[in-house]
Scaffold this motif. Structure first.
Motif, PDB file in Angstrom:
ATOM      1  N   LEU A 242       0.812  -1.222   0.000  1.00  0.00           N
ATOM      2  CA  LEU A 242       0.000   0.000   0.000  1.00  0.00           C
ATOM      3  C   LEU A 242       0.844   1.271   0.000  1.00  0.00           C
ATOM      4  O   LEU A 242       0.312   2.373  -0.138  1.00  0.00           O
ATOM      5  CB  LEU A 242      -0.979   0.011   1.180  1.00  0.00           C
ATOM      6  CG  LEU A 242      -0.457  -0.093   2.618  1.00  0.00           C
ATOM      7  CD1 LEU A 242       0.219   1.160   3.107  1.00  0.00           C
ATOM      8  CD2 LEU A 242      -1.613  -0.477   3.540  1.00  0.00           C
ATOM      9  N   ALA A 243       2.156   1.161   0.138  1.00  0.00           N
ATOM     10  CA  ALA A 243       3.007   2.347   0.072  1.00  0.00           C
ATOM     11  C   ALA A 243       2.840   3.006  -1.299  1.00  0.00           C
ATOM     12  O   ALA A 243       2.899   2.357  -2.336  1.00  0.00           O
ATOM     13  CB  ALA A 243       4.463   1.976   0.306  1.00  0.00           C
ATOM     14  N   SER A 244       2.645   4.320  -1.304  1.00  0.00           N
ATOM     15  CA  SER A 244       2.337   5.008  -2.557  1.00  0.00           C
ATOM     16  C   SER A 244       3.523   4.994  -3.515  1.00  0.00           C
ATOM     17  O   SER A 244       4.685   4.973  -3.089  1.00  0.00           O
ATOM     18  CB  SER A 244       1.951   6.462  -2.268  1.00  0.00           C
ATOM     19  OG  SER A 244       3.093   7.199  -1.856  1.00  0.00           O
ATOM     20  N   PRO A 245       3.243   5.004  -4.815  1.00  0.00           N
ATOM     21  CA  PRO A 245       4.331   5.077  -5.794  1.00  0.00           C
ATOM     22  C   PRO A 245       5.222   6.296  -5.584  1.00  0.00           C
ATOM     23  O   PRO A 245       6.437   6.215  -5.780  1.00  0.00           O
ATOM     24  CB  PRO A 245       3.588   5.143  -7.133  1.00  0.00           C
ATOM     25  CG  PRO A 245       2.290   4.454  -6.878  1.00  0.00           C
ATOM     26  CD  PRO A 245       1.929   4.824  -5.461  1.00  0.00           C
ATOM     27  N   ALA A 246       4.628   7.424  -5.160  1.00  0.00           N
ATOM     28  CA  ALA A 246       5.429   8.629  -4.934  1.00  0.00           C
ATOM     29  C   ALA A 246       6.456   8.402  -3.834  1.00  0.00           C
ATOM     30  O   ALA A 246       7.616   8.826  -3.940  1.00  0.00           O
ATOM     31  CB  ALA A 246       4.514   9.800  -4.572  1.00  0.00           C
ATOM     32  N   LYS A 247       6.050   7.711  -2.767  1.00  0.00           N
ATOM     33  CA  LYS A 247       6.984   7.458  -1.664  1.00  0.00           C
ATOM     34  C   LYS A 247       8.042   6.440  -2.065  1.00  0.00           C
ATOM     35  O   LYS A 247       9.221   6.568  -1.695  1.00  0.00           O
ATOM     36  CB  LYS A 247       6.212   7.012  -0.425  1.00  0.00           C
ATOM     37  CG  LYS A 247       5.393   8.149   0.180  1.00  0.00           C
ATOM     38  CD  LYS A 247       4.654   7.737   1.438  1.00  0.00           C
ATOM     39  CE  LYS A 247       3.877   8.934   1.994  1.00  0.00           C
ATOM     40  NZ  LYS A 247       3.115   8.596   3.210  1.00  0.00           N
ATOM     41  N   ARG A 248       7.654   5.436  -2.826  1.00  0.00           N
ATOM     42  CA  ARG A 248       8.647   4.460  -3.291  1.00  0.00           C
ATOM     43  C   ARG A 248       9.702   5.140  -4.165  1.00  0.00           C
ATOM     44  O   ARG A 248      10.888   4.839  -4.064  1.00  0.00           O
ATOM     45  CB  ARG A 248       7.968   3.342  -4.076  1.00  0.00           C
ATOM     46  CG  ARG A 248       7.038   2.469  -3.264  1.00  0.00           C
ATOM     47  CD  ARG A 248       6.569   1.283  -4.108  1.00  0.00           C
ATOM     48  NE  ARG A 248       5.308   0.740  -3.651  1.00  0.00           N
ATOM     49  CZ  ARG A 248       4.692  -0.285  -4.198  1.00  0.00           C
ATOM     50  NH1 ARG A 248       5.223  -0.889  -5.252  1.00  0.00           N
ATOM     51  NH2 ARG A 248       3.530  -0.723  -3.734  1.00  0.00           N
ATOM     52  N   GLN A 249       9.264   6.071  -5.001  1.00  0.00           N
ATOM     53  CA  GLN A 249      10.200   6.768  -5.873  1.00  0.00           C
ATOM     54  C   GLN A 249      11.151   7.638  -5.063  1.00  0.00           C
ATOM     55  O   GLN A 249      12.354   7.718  -5.352  1.00  0.00           O
ATOM     56  CB  GLN A 249       9.446   7.621  -6.888  1.00  0.00           C
ATOM     57  CG  GLN A 249      10.351   8.283  -7.926  1.00  0.00           C
ATOM     58  CD  GLN A 249      11.148   7.273  -8.726  1.00  0.00           C
ATOM     59  OE1 GLN A 249      10.596   6.338  -9.290  1.00  0.00           O
ATOM     60  NE2 GLN A 249      12.476   7.427  -8.758  1.00  0.00           N
ATOM     61  N   LEU A 250      10.620   8.300  -4.033  1.00  0.00           N
ATOM     62  CA  LEU A 250      11.476   9.109  -3.175  1.00  0.00           C
ATOM     63  C   LEU A 250      12.562   8.257  -2.520  1.00  0.00           C
ATOM     64  O   LEU A 250      13.719   8.673  -2.412  1.00  0.00           O
ATOM     65  CB  LEU A 250      10.637   9.802  -2.101  1.00  0.00           C
ATOM     66  CG  LEU A 250       9.946  11.107  -2.503  1.00  0.00           C
ATOM     67  CD1 LEU A 250       8.973  11.543  -1.414  1.00  0.00           C
ATOM     68  CD2 LEU A 250      10.963  12.202  -2.773  1.00  0.00           C
ATOM     69  N   LEU A 251      12.178   7.068  -2.066  1.00  0.00           N
ATOM     70  CA  LEU A 251      13.151   6.166  -1.454  1.00  0.00           C
ATOM     71  C   LEU A 251      14.270   5.818  -2.437  1.00  0.00           C
ATOM     72  O   LEU A 251      15.459   5.847  -2.086  1.00  0.00           O
ATOM     73  CB  LEU A 251      12.452   4.890  -0.985  1.00  0.00           C
ATOM     74  CG  LEU A 251      11.585   5.014   0.261  1.00  0.00           C
ATOM     75  CD1 LEU A 251      10.739   3.759   0.437  1.00  0.00           C
ATOM     76  CD2 LEU A 251      12.445   5.254   1.492  1.00  0.00           C
ATOM     77  N   ALA A 252      13.887   5.475  -3.644  1.00  0.00           N
ATOM     78  CA  ALA A 252      14.884   5.132  -4.655  1.00  0.00           C
ATOM     79  C   ALA A 252      15.779   6.323  -4.962  1.00  0.00           C
ATOM     80  O   ALA A 252      17.004   6.183  -5.109  1.00  0.00           O
ATOM     81  CB  ALA A 252      14.191   4.638  -5.917  1.00  0.00           C
ATOM     82  N   ASP A 253      15.190   7.514  -5.054  1.00  0.00           N
ATOM     83  CA  ASP A 253      15.963   8.717  -5.347  1.00  0.00           C
ATOM     84  C   ASP A 253      16.989   9.008  -4.255  1.00  0.00           C
ATOM     85  O   ASP A 253      18.038   9.621  -4.515  1.00  0.00           O
ATOM     86  CB  ASP A 253      15.034   9.922  -5.511  1.00  0.00           C
ATOM     87  CG  ASP A 253      14.177   9.844  -6.764  1.00  0.00           C
ATOM     88  OD1 ASP A 253      14.488   9.018  -7.655  1.00  0.00           O
ATOM     89  OD2 ASP A 253      13.190  10.604  -6.848  1.00  0.00           O
ATOM     90  N   LEU A 254      16.682   8.592  -3.025  1.00  0.00           N
ATOM     91  CA  LEU A 254      17.590   8.818  -1.901  1.00  0.00           C
ATOM     92  C   LEU A 254      18.667   7.741  -1.790  1.00  0.00           C
ATOM     93  O   LEU A 254      19.491   7.768  -0.875  1.00  0.00           O
ATOM     94  CB  LEU A 254      16.793   8.893  -0.596  1.00  0.00           C
ATOM     95  CG  LEU A 254      15.966  10.169  -0.410  1.00  0.00           C
ATOM     96  CD1 LEU A 254      14.956   9.994   0.709  1.00  0.00           C
ATOM     97  CD2 LEU A 254      16.880  11.364  -0.143  1.00  0.00           C
ATOM     98  N   GLY A 255      18.652   6.778  -2.710  1.00  0.00           N
ATOM     99  CA  GLY A 255      19.694   5.772  -2.744  1.00  0.00           C
ATOM    100  C   GLY A 255      19.431   4.548  -1.900  1.00  0.00           C
ATOM    101  O   GLY A 255      20.324   3.700  -1.737  1.00  0.00           O
ATOM    102  N   ALA A 256      18.220   4.415  -1.342  1.00  0.00           N
ATOM    103  CA  ALA A 256      17.908   3.245  -0.530  1.00  0.00           C
ATOM    104  C   ALA A 256      17.614   2.039  -1.415  1.00  0.00           C
ATOM    105  O   ALA A 256      17.099   2.170  -2.531  1.00  0.00           O
ATOM    106  CB  ALA A 256      16.704   3.539   0.355  1.00  0.00           C
ATOM    107  N   ALA A 257      17.917   0.848  -0.894  1.00  0.00           N
ATOM    108  CA  ALA A 257      17.472  -0.395  -1.517  1.00  0.00           C
ATOM    109  C   ALA A 257      16.058  -0.667  -1.009  1.00  0.00           C
ATOM    110  O   ALA A 257      15.839  -0.759   0.199  1.00  0.00           O
ATOM    111  CB  ALA A 257      18.401  -1.532  -1.138  1.00  0.00           C
ATOM    112  N   VAL A 258      15.089  -0.761  -1.914  1.00  0.00           N
ATOM    113  CA  VAL A 258      13.675  -0.855  -1.551  1.00  0.00           C
ATOM    114  C   VAL A 258      13.155  -2.258  -1.834  1.00  0.00           C
ATOM    115  O   VAL A 258      13.335  -2.789  -2.933  1.00  0.00           O
ATOM    116  CB  VAL A 258      12.837   0.180  -2.330  1.00  0.00           C
ATOM    117  CG1 VAL A 258      11.373   0.119  -1.901  1.00  0.00           C
ATOM    118  CG2 VAL A 258      13.389   1.584  -2.129  1.00  0.00           C
ATOM    119  N   PHE A 259      12.482  -2.839  -0.828  1.00  0.00           N
ATOM    120  CA  PHE A 259      11.884  -4.166  -0.958  1.00  0.00           C
ATOM    121  C   PHE A 259      10.405  -4.063  -0.612  1.00  0.00           C
ATOM    122  O   PHE A 259      10.054  -3.559   0.465  1.00  0.00           O
ATOM    123  CB  PHE A 259      12.564  -5.163  -0.011  1.00  0.00           C
ATOM    124  CG  PHE A 259      14.048  -5.281  -0.227  1.00  0.00           C
ATOM    125  CD1 PHE A 259      14.564  -6.174  -1.163  1.00  0.00           C
ATOM    126  CD2 PHE A 259      14.930  -4.494   0.486  1.00  0.00           C
ATOM    127  CE1 PHE A 259      15.933  -6.277  -1.368  1.00  0.00           C
ATOM    128  CE2 PHE A 259      16.298  -4.593   0.293  1.00  0.00           C
ATOM    129  CZ  PHE A 259      16.803  -5.480  -0.643  1.00  0.00           C
TER     130      PHE A 259
END
Length: 317
Positions: free
Chosen positions: A109-126
């Motif tokens: 349920l995490a929003s696409p906008a928040k997932r993109q922010l995580l990626a932009d900050l260099g985090a590995a997202v699962f």
């Protein structure tokens, strides 16, 4: 309630003051906008809007994440966290600022906008599971495998104390308000604020009707699991109130109110229309509670609305 029967909270004013010194220079001291209630068509003397949506990484969570990172030795594996979005974004921003690796587990349920922010900050997202609790379970397994420092979205003393620095700023700048209205998910923010004010002003919790963690705990007399749904579930989607927040809320939170999604959405749009403040749904609950009549302060009161975050897609306004 007999406060003698409530466990002593793990976070107090001294811990919050120490956190404020520790994170100074790493986070922003956000503005406190003071308006007549009429500016937002609310029948109170003054509204104090704590503009925490302007915080580094877009939410109050940066305070607790920096406090946690600066309080602990960091393993070579870096840090790992489960988050519906904002805590992960804040952890990723803090980790990048301090040169630390960060892994973030998010629910579907995490929003696409928040997932993109995580990626932009260099985090590995699962992405794991339907709700925050599912992502947390996967995160805990990963921490056991790697030995990374576990960051929790709301249930660590350093995180709660960091959130409380927001309240210290309010008092530093403007003294004591009559009432503070705070959105609640897992309870880290309301607990930090309530621990700082410690009964010196009235702190009230606002929750979406679809995620009533604190309301349900008050009704049951203990933390209980709740189903999670609704407009603000990505930010306020914890299944139960945190173990650190619970005793603080028992002592220092006057009430927990439920707010309908329709009122939350209307308040979010009103903040944009009337003040050009673009906030996520979770940040609109304080105004929604007033506009809907759920919370009814006296006319003479000075009421704080904590606008806790802005990590959303502005196109949804």
């Amino acid at each position: 309630m007999d406060c003698q029967s409530v466990p002593v909270p793990a976070v107090d004013r001294a811990a919050i003051a120490a956190a404020q010194r520790r994170i100074a220079g790493h986070v922003r001291r956000t503005p406190l906008l003071r308006l007549p209630g009429a500016a937002l068509r609310v029948d109170v003397a003054e509204l104090w809007l704590k503009l925490e949506h302007l915080q580094l990484a877009g939410s109050f969570k940066a305070r607790g994440m920096f406090n946690r990172l600066l309080s602990q030795p960091i393993p070579a594996a870096g840090v790992v966290i489960a988050s519906g979005g904002n805590a992960g974004i804040a952890a990723a921003a803090a980790a990048r600022a301090l040169g630390v690796r960060c892994e973030v587990f998010v629910p579907e349920l995490a929003s696409p906008a928040k997932r993109q922010l995580l990626a932009d900050l260099g985090a590995a997202v699962f992405v794991h599971g339907a709700a925050y609790a599912d992502a947390l379970a996967a995160c805990l397994r990963r921490q056991q495998e790697t030995g990374a420092l576990l960051m929790h979205a709301y249930d660590q003393a350093e995180v709660v104390a960091g959130a409380g620095t927001l309240a210290a700023e309010i008092e530093d700048e403007a003294g004591l308000p009559d009432r503070v209205l705070v959105s609640v998910g897992g309870g880290g923010l309301v607990a930090g604020i309530a621990a700082w004010f410690a009964g010196r002003t009235r702190v009230e919790a606002l929750e979406p009707r679809g995620a009533p963690t604190l309301h349900a705990a008050f009704a049951a007399g203990e933390p209980v699991d709740v189903a999670v749904s609704g407009l603000a579930a990505d930010a306020l989607g914890a299944r139960r109130i945190g173990s650190i927040a619970w005793p603080i809320c028992q002592r220092h939170v006057a009430a927990a109110w439920l707010v309908d999604d329709a009122a939350i959405g209307a308040a979010q749009r009103q903040l944009w229309r009337d003040l050009r403040l673009a906030v996520e749904p979770a940040a609109a609950l304080p105004l929604a509670s007033l506009a809907s009549g759920t919370v009814r302060p006296a006319r003479h009161e000075r009421v704080v609305l904590v606008l806790c975050g802005a990590n959303f897609d502005p196109a949804t306004l």
